[in-house]
Design an enzyme around this catalytic site. Sequence first.
Site, PDB file in Angstrom:
ATOM      1  N   SER A 143       0.866  -1.178   0.000  1.00 28.02           N
ATOM      2  CA  SER A 143       0.000   0.000   0.000  1.00 28.02           C
ATOM      3  C   SER A 143       0.899   1.223   0.000  1.00 28.02           C
ATOM      4  CB  SER A 143      -0.875  -0.003   1.256  1.00 28.02           C
ATOM      5  OG  SER A 143      -1.520   1.239   1.452  1.00 28.02           O
ATOM      6  N   TYR A 156      -2.547  -0.957  10.348  1.00 26.26           N
ATOM      7  CA  TYR A 156      -2.497  -1.178   8.903  1.00 26.26           C
ATOM      8  C   TYR A 156      -1.164  -0.713   8.325  1.00 26.26           C
ATOM      9  CZ  TYR A 156      -3.827  -0.935   3.964  1.00 26.26           C
ATOM     10  OH  TYR A 156      -3.883  -1.097   2.599  1.00 26.26           O
ATOM     11  N   LYS A 160       1.844  -2.916   6.532  1.00 28.06           N
ATOM     12  CA  LYS A 160       2.223  -2.685   5.143  1.00 28.06           C
ATOM     13  C   LYS A 160       3.684  -2.263   5.007  1.00 28.06           C
ATOM     14  CE  LYS A 160      -1.637  -3.869   3.206  1.00 28.06           C
ATOM     15  NZ  LYS A 160      -1.696  -5.075   2.344  1.00 28.06           N
TER      16      LYS A 160
END
Length: 282
Positions: A143, A156, A160
């Site tokens: 991402s 998150y 990532k």
Amino acid sequence: MEIEEGMVAVVTGAGSGIGRALAARAASRGMKVVAADIEEPNLVDTVDEIVRRGGEAHGVPTDVSVPEQVERLADEAWARYGGVHLLCNNAGVFSGGLMWERTLADWQWVMGVNLYGLVNAVHTFVPRLLASGQPAHIVNTASMGGLVTGAFSGPYFTSKFAAVGLTECLAHDLRTTGAPIGVSTLVPSLVATGIASSQRNRPERWIDRDAERKEDEAFVLAAMEDATLGAGMPPAEVAELVFDAVEHERFWIPTKPSYHDQIRSRHDDMQALRHPAAPPLD
């Protein structure tokens, strides 16, 4: 790697979003598709759609955080088609809010899928790909949140960043050993997917029934849903970028021109020893 008809693609998270688009793109190029997802009804839909369009696909329900299930995915791919040429490790989930308000179960879930899903795939697939001696390519979905940071998405972004580091190290190791396996990191900006509703697929073992759900989490999930579904790039366009990158052996696969300014801004701050600013993500 040149994509040729009859090659085999394995795609995780293929039940929706980018994963479904990657599976469809692979099938449209004449590849045989092994689609994996934890959400079985959506997985069935993906396979049925490919078959309806004249392609060949096989679905394998898979929780990528469970090593035994990833082993079964590989077993079925080799048993059915005799090998794999393209591996898209795309399954991912999102948990947002202030870091200290997230439960340990939140962290374990996100890291289990977004990081250990990749670890399990490397551990399971790479030795088999090496043993085949054939050219192959691995695409790991990270991402822009694996290259730049911001508030309210700590689990998150952390997962990532780890995914990016893992993929870079994998590419180093494969190159050092002279393996005919290419590697790419997909670093999408906003894409029109259902990642904001990842909780729908959260395994029971990572649900803390006693934890109070906080307002910060609800706020972030609502904002994420508005941003992705309202202004996100169509997944099919992302899939097109991925296949172009595979055929041209590009390591980084961004989805927006803003990638360059976002990276430049971060590294300017790093060079100046400043806390990197949170860039607008589009």
